[in-house]
Design an enzyme around this catalytic site. Structure first.
Site, PDB file in Angstrom:
ATOM      1  N   HIS A 147     -82.600  43.206  -2.801  1.00 51.25           N
ATOM      2  CA  HIS A 147     -81.492  42.288  -3.092  1.00 51.25           C
ATOM      3  C   HIS A 147     -81.762  40.884  -2.535  1.00 51.25           C
ATOM      4  O   HIS A 147     -80.836  40.130  -2.270  1.00 51.25           O
ATOM      5  CB  HIS A 147     -80.166  42.797  -2.508  1.00 51.25           C
ATOM      6  CG  HIS A 147     -79.837  44.197  -2.895  1.00 51.25           C
ATOM      7  ND1 HIS A 147     -79.208  44.527  -4.080  1.00 51.25           N
ATOM      8  CD2 HIS A 147     -80.074  45.386  -2.254  1.00 51.25           C
ATOM      9  CE1 HIS A 147     -79.059  45.836  -4.149  1.00 51.25           C
ATOM     10  NE2 HIS A 147     -79.578  46.384  -3.063  1.00 51.25           N
ATOM     11  N   SER A 151     -94.585  14.460  -7.280  1.00 52.01           N
ATOM     12  CA  SER A 151     -93.417  13.878  -7.927  1.00 52.01           C
ATOM     13  C   SER A 151     -93.734  12.442  -8.323  1.00 52.01           C
ATOM     14  O   SER A 151     -94.480  11.744  -7.641  1.00 52.01           O
ATOM     15  CB  SER A 151     -92.226  13.897  -6.958  1.00 52.01           C
ATOM     16  OG  SER A 151     -91.204  13.033  -7.398  1.00 52.01           O
ATOM     17  N   LYS A 198     -93.516  15.271  -2.137  1.00 53.51           N
ATOM     18  CA  LYS A 198     -93.374  16.522  -2.873  1.00 53.51           C
ATOM     19  C   LYS A 198     -94.725  17.166  -3.219  1.00 53.51           C
ATOM     20  O   LYS A 198     -95.678  16.501  -3.557  1.00 53.51           O
ATOM     21  CB  LYS A 198     -92.600  16.287  -4.175  1.00 53.51           C
ATOM     22  CG  LYS A 198     -91.163  15.877  -4.003  1.00 53.51           C
ATOM     23  CD  LYS A 198     -90.314  16.982  -3.405  1.00 53.51           C
ATOM     24  CE  LYS A 198     -90.185  18.184  -4.318  1.00 53.51           C
ATOM     25  NZ  LYS A 198     -89.488  17.874  -5.583  1.00 53.51           N
ATOM     26  N   GLU A 210     -94.058  27.825 -11.852  1.00 53.06           N
ATOM     27  CA  GLU A 210     -92.831  27.599 -12.628  1.00 53.06           C
ATOM     28  C   GLU A 210     -93.108  27.696 -14.121  1.00 53.06           C
ATOM     29  O   GLU A 210     -92.283  28.215 -14.890  1.00 53.06           O
ATOM     30  CB  GLU A 210     -92.255  26.234 -12.279  1.00 53.06           C
ATOM     31  CG  GLU A 210     -91.706  26.155 -10.862  1.00 53.06           C
ATOM     32  CD  GLU A 210     -91.300  24.754 -10.459  1.00 53.06           C
ATOM     33  OE1 GLU A 210     -90.748  24.600  -9.374  1.00 53.06           O
ATOM     34  OE2 GLU A 210     -91.547  23.798 -11.231  1.00 53.06           O
TER      35      GLU A 210
END
Length: 466
Positions: free
Chosen positions: A163, A284, A290, A297
């Site tokens: 979970h 970024s 970043k 992704e």
């Protein structure tokens, strides 16, 4: 030379021709189409269905076309609408047209005793075999990457989750090998699909077979099929082999997406469990600090595309009466997309994993500050005769007390343990060690160091790794 117009007096409307032509998509099957045609014409000659000299011309012309394609001279495979020239319906007609341009009337004999219905079914099965072969190689590659990481970090303990909440300590290699097992099922699922796909539909013709004395099994053997699709209607009217492949690809992508999701989480500042190498991350355009896990992704995102390919195919096929229907032309785009996407994603995943590093100290620090060993306390009481459900309640109360008073389980005084159960002895704190917890595991396939080592040896043998 007289051009036979056949049943139609008027040519197809230019827009209708462009709308209906599958050549921009199925031109990708040109090598499969030529391979099938070479086997077909050899059989026609052997059965004396067409003259041997014509068969030789056809075979020579087809091989010459293949050399053109290899050399990049394939402009004839492009559909040109509005140019006044014939726009081929599909790759089959384009090849036949090119062949006839090269060798004359003999080329018109190639289509004897077959239909585009069984021809395209053959091409698709040849493509499927190749796509599956490439996919299983890619899966072996990602399994190898995971195994190398499991060996590299084989003594590292990490929190296991259910979970997305801390559950119990596990060895990091045990976690990584779970994905190796998943990808192995994906690999064998694809190989099972290959067995069912590896039957030749050629010879079914349009749907009823042919009156020519063809030898279907000779063609099947030449093309390395295991046999023929026995029912001629079934041979041209179903695409379950395509559906099975794309379904297997979707399951594979689901597994890849789950691993990608963990990498996204674990490389965040909030988790800080892992880092991806710079070669598989991006920055970024505005924020200099970043480092984004974009490849992970994208794998996660591309999974949705393959799911869409599967739903598209199921929707195309769901209402079709037997036998062939033109709707089935639309199976190529989702098939090609799924085949390309699964291989590209798994290959990127394998390369990215090779650059991943894990922070062993961070894992253990998190375990020291958590209640992941609560189950060990419940098992401790159960081994001393306390019914497990009652032991579960006692330890739950201990956790609440620790949270209320700001203790960890290891910091809670022994008298507090004994206050809740006299079964707690002076040795209770010994089970509050992650490594001790692992060593206590007894079940086959568990996260016990001996079991994980056994699994690592097994996978080294299976993958040929030293």
């Amino acid at each position: 030379m007289k051009e036979w117009k056949g049943r139609f007096r008027d040519p197809l409307d230019a827009e209708a021709l462009e709308f209906s032509s599958s050549l921009p998509v199925d031109r990708r099957l040109v090598r499969e189409d030529i391979a099938g045609s070479l086997a077909h014409v050899a059989m026609l000659a052997a059965r004396k269905i067409i003259p041997g000299n014509d068969a030789k011309k056809i075979a020579h012309g087809l091989k010459e076309i293949l050399r053109e394609i290899d050399a990049g001279n394939d402009a004839w495979l492009t559909a040109h609408s509005g140019s006044g020239r014939f726009v081929a319906d599909d790759v089959h007609m384009a090849v036949e047209q090119r062949l006839t341009e090269k060798i004359g009337n003999a080329g018109a004999r190639l289509h004897t005793a077959r239909s585009r219905n069984d021809q395209v079914a053959l091409d698709v099965r040849l493509f499927l075999r190749h796509a599956i072969d490439i996919s299983v190689v890619s899966l072996r590659r990602v399994q190898g990457s995971l195994l190398r990481k499991a060996v590299q970090y084989k003594s590292v303990v990490m929190p296991g989750y259910t979970h997305l909440q801390r559950a119990q300590p596990v060895l990091l290699p045990h976690h990584l090998l779970a994905y190796v097992e998943m990808f192995e099922r994906d690999r064998t699922r694809l190989l099972d699909c290959r067995k069912r796909a590896n039957k030749s539909p050629l010879g079914a013709a349009a749907l009823a077979g042919t009156s020519f004395p063809i030898d279907r099994r000779r063609v099947a053997r030449q093309l390395h099929f295991d046999g023929v699709v026995e029912n001629s209607i079934d041979a041209v009217s179903d695409r379950d082999a395509v559906l099975e492949f794309v379904s297997a690809a979707a399951v594979t992508m689901m597994h890849a997406s789950r691993l990608a999701e963990e990498l996204v989480l674990w490389t965040s500042h909030e988790w800080r469990f892992a880092a991806i190498g710079d070669a598989f991350a991006t920055g970024s355009s505005i924020m200099p600090q970043k480092k984004n896990p974009d490849m992970a992704e994208l794998i996660r995102g591309k999974t949705g595309r393959v799911y869409g390919d599967l739903v598209t195919l199921l929707t195309i096929m769901k209402g079709l009466p037997l036998a062939y229907n033109r709707d089935m032309q639309e199976d190529k785009e989702p098939l090609f997309d799924a085949a390309d996407t699964v291989v590209a994603s798994i290959d990127i995943l394998a390369g990215m994993l090779a650059t991943v590093t894990f922070d062993a100290r961070r894992f253990e620090k998190e375990l020291d500050e958590d209640f992941a060993l609560a189950t060990e306390l419940a098992d401790y009481l159960a081994r001393r005769g306390v019914p497990f459900r009652k032991a579960h309640g006692i330890v739950g109360a201990l956790v609440v007390q620790c949270q209320t008073q700001g203790y960890s389980l290891g910091e809670l005084p022994l008298e507090e343990y004994k206050r809740l159960s006299k079964k707690f002895g002076t040795d209770v704190k010994e089970v509050l060690s992650a490594r001790r917890s692992l060593a206590l595991k007894r079940s086959e396939g568990s996260t016990a160091p001996a079991e994980v080592e056994k699994a690592l040896r097994r996978w080294r043998r299976m993958l040929g790794k030293k």
